[in-house]
Design an enzyme around this catalytic site. Structure first.
Site, short mmCIF file in Angstrom:
data_model
loop_
_atom_site.label_atom_id
_atom_site.label_comp_id
_atom_site.label_asym_id
_atom_site.label_seq_id
_atom_site.Cartn_x
_atom_site.Cartn_y
_atom_site.Cartn_z
N GLU A 158 -5.86 -10.60 -2.23
CA GLU A 158 -6.66 -10.29 -0.89
C GLU A 158 -8.14 -10.22 -1.05
O GLU A 158 -8.83 -9.53 -0.64
CB GLU A 158 -6.32 -9.32 -0.04
CG GLU A 158 -4.89 -9.00 0.36
CD GLU A 158 -4.35 -8.10 1.06
OE1 GLU A 158 -5.41 -7.10 1.57
OE2 GLU A 158 -3.27 -7.53 1.25
N GLU A 196 0.85 -1.27 -0.01
CA GLU A 196 0.18 0.31 -0.02
C GLU A 196 0.95 1.32 -0.06
O GLU A 196 0.68 2.09 0.80
CB GLU A 196 -0.88 -0.09 1.31
CG GLU A 196 -1.93 -1.41 1.26
CD GLU A 196 -2.71 -1.25 2.23
OE1 GLU A 196 -2.47 -0.65 3.32
OE2 GLU A 196 -3.44 -2.50 2.59
#
Ligand code: G3I
Length: 360
Positions: free
Chosen positions: A271, A156
């Site tokens: 994910e 991220e």
């Protein structure tokens, strides 16, 4: 004949009706007797306490999956209780489960702005922060080298709402080492394990609305910048935390994935789940909408051929972060994953199976 979204929705509603009537239904898109050895890996994230308390979880994962991702056990918050100690026990336990079932482990995550212990946050000196990063990456990768063949090296790196394509997320590593920390992390990881697949992992780059187009542009820019600098980035991770109310930018995501493949990168879905708090209530209708959105996402991701692997962020609704992060206002159970609360198969799982066996 190419599969269409309409096929998925039509099938999902039929399958749900049959299932509700207790009539077994054919798995969607399953080629009878197909050669499954060529299937791409399907994995699930798992949290050790859940695995230890519910035998059904390990049974479901070993039945459906060929890889696992530890939810917290390979993060700094779990590995680094103090500056002078590593706690490998939780990570060892999950790696042991995977080894015992012939699965590999996807390492998550070496460098992230979150899940850092307070003692790390208290270090302000850049030289000390760099030494700490180098020590952590070298120690953790060396320990799990046999079982962990791919790592989310940096997780991220793009802010939630970038104000430009060169925007990078603030946070501990950016503040201590500047934007160079991303390249540094990949270079250190590659030096430790030249054979490991090194992944740059991001979320919210798949939608047509809100901040997603800007985030996709900033992520693309970072990837190109790293590759121009010669950073050993081998793959991108599309987390795929799909938001039920946000449409997938199918063409734009497909173009993005094709460009990434042209740059020589592998594509991992890392994910996948669906935040369904704003979707219709009846389970069978919601399952069909969810299956349709997963279909759209995986269609775009597969535009240049099957992804390297597909991993869902859990496998059963009962053990999903979505339950407590995005509870439904009507009090009904969230249905974000391929198996329901009682580990029964949903259309979501059959869409995964379809894309795992895709032959381009
Ligand atoms: O199990 C303990 C419980 O005993 C304790 O009472 C409770 C309160 O302290 O904490 C529980 O552990 C929590 C753990 O999730 C299990 O639920 C941790 O506090 C909590 O920090 C941890 O959150 C995880 C988060 O990453 C931070 O590690 C989430 O489950 C997990 O879903 C989330 O996963 C992230 C990925 O790493 C990166 N991409 C986004 C994704 C979702 O946010």
């Amino acid at each position: 004949m190419a599969l269409t979204r309409r096929d998925v929705l039509k099938w999902a509603l039929e399958a749900s009706a049959l299932s509700a009537a207790g009539t077994p239904f054919r798995a969607f898109g399953a080629e009878a007797g197909g050669d499954r050895t060529a299937d791409i890996p399907y994995g699930a994230a798992v949290y050790l306490p859940d695995l230890q308390t519910d035998a059904r979880l390990g049974a479901a994962i070993s039945r459906h999956c060929t890889r696992v991702t530890p939810v917290t056990e390979l993060k700094w918050s779990s590995l680094r209780p103090t500056s002078g100690t590593f706690d490998f026990a939780p990570g060892d336990a999950i790696v042991g489960f995977a080894d015992g079932h012939g699965m590999d482990v996807h390492g998550h995550t070496l460098v992230w702005h979150a899940s850092l212990p307070d003692w790390v946050e208290s270090i302000t000196d850049a030289g000390e922060a760099e030494r700490l990063m180098r020590e952590h990456v070298a120690t953790v990768m060396a320990r799990y080298k046999k079982s962990v063949r791919s790592w989310d090296v940096v997780n991220e790196p793009i802010p939630d709402a970038p104000d430009g394509v060169t925007d990078r997320r603030d946070g501990y590593w950016s503040e201590r080492l500047g934007p160079r920390h991303v390249r540094l992390a990949f270079e250190v990881a590659h030096a430790v394990d030249p054979a490991a697949m090194l992944v740059l992992n991001e979320y919210d780059v798949e939608f047509a609305v809100e901040r997603s187009p800007a985030k996709r542009a900033a992520f693309r820019n970072l990837v190109e910048e790293l590759l121009d600098q010669g950073a050993p980035v081998h793959a991108i991770g599309l987390q795929g935390h799909l938001r039920g109310g946000w449409p997938i930018a199918i063409d734009e995501l497909a173009d993005f994935v094709v460009d990434m493949r042209r740059l020589g990168l592998q594509i991992l879905v890392t994910e996948l789940d669906v935040q369904d708090q704003d979707l219709v209530s009846p389970a069978d209708e919601r399952d069909a909408v969810i299956a349709g959105q997963v279909f759209d996402f995986l269609s775009a991701v597969s535009a240049a051929g099957p992804p390297h692997s597909i991993t869902t962020w859990g496998i059963s609704d009962q053990y999903s972060w979505v339950r407590w992060a995005f509870p439904r206002s009507d009090g009904t159970r969230n249905r974000p994953l391929p198996l329901d609360w009682d580990f029964q198969r949903k259309p979501f799982m059959d869409v995964i199976d379809h894309f795992r066996t895709l032959r381009i």
